[in-house]
Design a protein around this motif. Structure first.
Motif, mmCIF file in Angstrom:
data_model
loop_
_atom_site.group_PDB
_atom_site.id
_atom_site.type_symbol
_atom_site.label_atom_id
_atom_site.label_comp_id
_atom_site.label_asym_id
_atom_site.label_seq_id
_atom_site.Cartn_x
_atom_site.Cartn_y
_atom_site.Cartn_z
ATOM 1 N N ARG A 43 0.706 -1.099 0.113
ATOM 2 C CA ARG A 43 0.019 0.036 -0.007
ATOM 3 C C ARG A 43 0.880 1.241 0.122
ATOM 4 N N ALA A 45 10.281 -0.424 2.158
ATOM 5 C CA ALA A 45 10.736 0.220 3.316
ATOM 6 C C ALA A 45 9.459 1.370 3.656
ATOM 7 N N ARG A 91 6.305 0.998 3.116
ATOM 8 C CA ARG A 91 4.844 0.089 3.440
ATOM 9 C C ARG A 91 4.426 0.528 4.662
ATOM 10 N N ARG A 92 2.750 0.236 4.352
ATOM 11 C CA ARG A 92 1.741 0.771 5.314
ATOM 12 C C ARG A 92 1.329 -0.587 5.840
ATOM 13 N N GLU A 93 1.788 -1.947 5.583
ATOM 14 C CA GLU A 93 1.166 -2.970 6.118
ATOM 15 C C GLU A 93 2.537 -3.517 6.955
ATOM 16 N N PRO A 94 2.087 -4.015 8.297
ATOM 17 C CA PRO A 94 2.972 -4.786 9.158
ATOM 18 C C PRO A 94 3.673 -5.703 8.630
ATOM 19 N N HIS A 95 3.427 -6.704 7.789
ATOM 20 C CA HIS A 95 4.042 -7.825 7.390
ATOM 21 C C HIS A 95 3.958 -7.719 5.872
ATOM 22 N N TYR A 116 4.095 -9.192 2.518
ATOM 23 C CA TYR A 116 3.403 -10.315 2.009
ATOM 24 C C TYR A 116 4.263 -11.386 1.049
ATOM 25 N N GLY A 168 -1.982 3.362 1.316
ATOM 26 C CA GLY A 168 -2.192 3.572 2.650
ATOM 27 C C GLY A 168 -1.714 5.190 3.295
ATOM 28 N N SER A 221 -1.171 5.587 6.951
ATOM 29 C CA SER A 221 -0.464 5.545 7.912
ATOM 30 C C SER A 221 0.106 4.261 8.245
ATOM 31 N N TRP A 269 0.293 -0.342 12.533
ATOM 32 C CA TRP A 269 1.116 -1.450 13.665
ATOM 33 C C TRP A 269 1.861 -0.435 14.751
#
Lengths: 551, 62
Positions: free
Chosen positions: A154, A218, A220-224, A226, B56, B58, B61
């Motif tokens: 994202r 770096a 990214r807005r996702e914790p993991h 994919y 996104g 933000s 997490w």
């Protein structure tokens, strides 16, 4: 406003100037290569680089005064390089597959070389392999990786010029490689034929690709991260390592196309097949598994069957493949234990390979009615099946006594094409048919019927090809090892060649069907962009303006 | 200088090569099955099916 205007209009004037400088420096490097090598065939490549970079410089220069882009670009994905990448991939597919049909036909009818030096089998064959693997496959990988990394993170690509540099620079490499073969320039290393200057250029392009990918991750807005990205990262990192190590060579001089590898004798063979097999593993497998793990769940609208299994098979593939290359050198001067090592790891590879194939098919479990109705999803299902079959065959062929029968025969060629047509090309077409309407924001593909036609042409072509080569290869292998009562060989090489004739015709026909399918696919994609109405914009399709502090 | 002849390299790769691969395999299995990772894996596998096609804003997490 045409496409070029719109794409260059996306760049700020500062970025346009920077891009112009890159074009200028590249064009100068090309001119220098041409001048220093004016008495050698390398001069043509200097000229090619000059024209390529100069051409893009000209495009930029004539549009340098376009209005600045409006709005915050960070709130939308960067799709222009992906669109260009898909277009280039399909163009290379048609070129590479046409060359394949031509060389296949030459084997049946040698007169098709037309007595030209440039059109002999030895020069045309690498234009086919480079055209389909690097031209079609490579552009497809770059395009889909740019798409997958943005959507799964994202985040927008971490650069405005660098994606273009990667894509166009990579295509310059492909052009240098293919035109070089016709001119007689080759390192004589399979899948690494391009000479030292093209190799150095590819290193610059590839490192840029790697940094771009890392910087996008770096953001990214996702914790993991994919799992598809892991596969694309493995593809980028390992191809860089393989390419550099295998191509360590000293040119005769700065103005000479010819170079000599630094690896001597059997080490050279081992390094080449460590490279060659891992090119299959990380170019033709890892990146395409990245496609599979993203586009298959997205198209099926079902999450992957087991995420944990995808992690286990990722590390399995990454670490097992590294050791499998020596199975290309059974019964050679390579130490016996290294051959055994390669054989053992090749057999173990079946576990993570089938884990991926099974994971894909189990994802579809419960959605078989959609596989029946949707040819795009069926492309991906068939790809997973062919992946499972060809990895099984690969493990089997790597077993030393089996290899004694199969090596140097058409069986190997059939195996490669089960993988390249059945797995790599089918997953790419499935991904493109998913991607094209989304990317160009169209409601659907122009014609579902033509996707269906493409699917069946591909399946028929692949099956005809593979069955022809199985027959041909096993007959060859058996004829070469049949002895008379006196212990002499029962058949001459020419005897085996005559026996191949019908299979060579069948192979060329299978390849032709596959090529026609790809042309149908091009037409369908073209008409999708030209003739299908734009999809109504979803409210959620509007990007959010706020950026993360510190960026 | 250590005498690194062919035999020594072969012996090293035939013994330690096995152990490091086994060790690596164990690490990967532990990572894949570690209970607290389940949530992020489940989230990851669903997240790609989200239809909204935009970057996104933000880092949820953090």
């Amino acid at each position: 406003m045409n496409v070029t205007d719109r794409m260059i209009g996306q760049l700020t004037s500062g970025e346009r100037e920077a891009a112009l400088v890159i074009c200028g420096v590249t064009a100068l490097a090309g001119a220098a290569l041409g001048l220093v090598g004016r008495h050698d065939v390398v001069a043509w490549h200097g000229l090619l680089i000059l024209l390529f970079a100069g051409g893009f410089g000209f495009l930029l220069m004539t549009r340098i005064g376009l209005p600045e882009p409006t709005g915050d670009r960070g709130t939308s994905y960067y799709d222009d390089p992906i669109k260009a990448g898909i277009t280039l991939a399909m163009a290379w597919a048609v070129f590479g597959m046409f060359m394949g049909v031509w060389v296949a036909a030459q084997l049946a009818w040698p007169d098709l070389a037309f007595d030209g030096g440039w059109s002999t089998f030895g020069r045309l064959r690498p234009t086919h392999t480079t055209g389909v693997i690097f031209g079609f496959g490579g552009n497809a990988l770059i395009a889909t990786s740019f798409h997958v990394v943005q959507r799964t993170s994202r985040a927008r690509l971490a650069g405005q010029i660098s994606p273009w540099f990667v894509l166009l620079g990579y295509n310059l490499f492909c052009l240098l490689a293919v035109s070089g073969y016709l001119l007689g320039v080759t390192q004589s290393k399979e899948y690494a034929e391009a000479e030292w200057y093209a190799d150095l250029w590819l290193v610059i392009v590839w490192v840029t690709y790697f940094i771009l990918y890392l910087r996008t991750l770096a953001r990214r807005r996702e914790p993991h991260i994919y799992v598809a990205n892991w596969y694309f990262m493995a593809f980028i990192v390992v191809v860089a390592i393989l390419h550099i190590v295998n191509n360590l060579a000293l040119p005769v001089s700065w103005g000479h196309a010819k170079s000599y590898t630094i690896w001597p004798g059997v080490q050279d063979a081992m390094v080449q097949w460590w490279y060659g097999h891992n090119a299959v593993a990380f170019f033709l497998t890892a990146g395409f598994l990245g496609m599979l793990y993203y586009y298959l769940p997205v198209r099926a609208e079902r999450p992957i069957f087991s995420y944990r299994l995808s992690i286990l098979s990722f590390w399995g593939i990454t670490f097992f493949y590294m050791w499998a290359g020596s199975h290309h050198l059974h019964y050679t001067a390579l130490p016996h234990w290294v051959q055994t090592l390669g054989m053992t790891f090749s057999v173990m590879l079946l576990v993570p390979s089938w884990a991926s194939a099974g994971n894909a098919l189990l994802t579809l479990n419960g959605a078989w009615h959609r596989v029946r109705d949707d040819a795009t999803l069926r492309f991906m299902m068939a790809a997973a099946v062919f992946y499972g079959i060809s990895t099984f065959e690969g493990s089997f062929l790597a077993i030393r006594p089996v290899n004694a029968l199969s090596h140097y025969t058409d069986w190997t060629v059939g195996h490669v094409h089960a993988g390249a047509l059945g797995w790599v090309a089918l997953i790419t077409f499935g991904s493109f048919y998913t991607l094209v309407p989304r990317l160009w924001k169209r409601e659907r593909m122009y014609s579902a019927a033509l996707v269906e036609v493409h699917f069946w042409l591909s399946i028929a072509g692949t099956l005809i090809y593979v069955f022809a080569m199985w027959n041909s290869g096993i007959i060859q292998g058996l004829m070469w090892r049949t002895y008379t009562e006196d212990g002499a060989l029962a058949y001459s090489f020419v005897d085996s060649l005559v026996a191949m004739y019908p299979y060579y015709i069948a192979r060329a026909f299978g390849g032709l069907l596959f090529l026609i399918g790809a042309i149908v696919g091009c037409y369908n994609m073209w008409m999708t962009v030209r003739a299908v109405p734009e999809a109504t914009r979803r409210a959620a399709d509007e990007p959010v303006a706020a950026a993360v502090p510190g960026e | 200088m250590i005498d690194l002849d062919h035999q020594a390299v072969v012996a090293f790769s035939k013994s330690w090569g096995l152990f490091y691969l086994m060790g690596f395999f164990l690490c990967v299995v532990v990572y894949a099955f570690w209970p607290s990772n389940r949530k992020r894996f489940d989230h990851a596998k669903i997240s790609i099916l989200d239809r909204d096609d935009k970057p996104g804003k933000s880092r949820p997490w953090k």
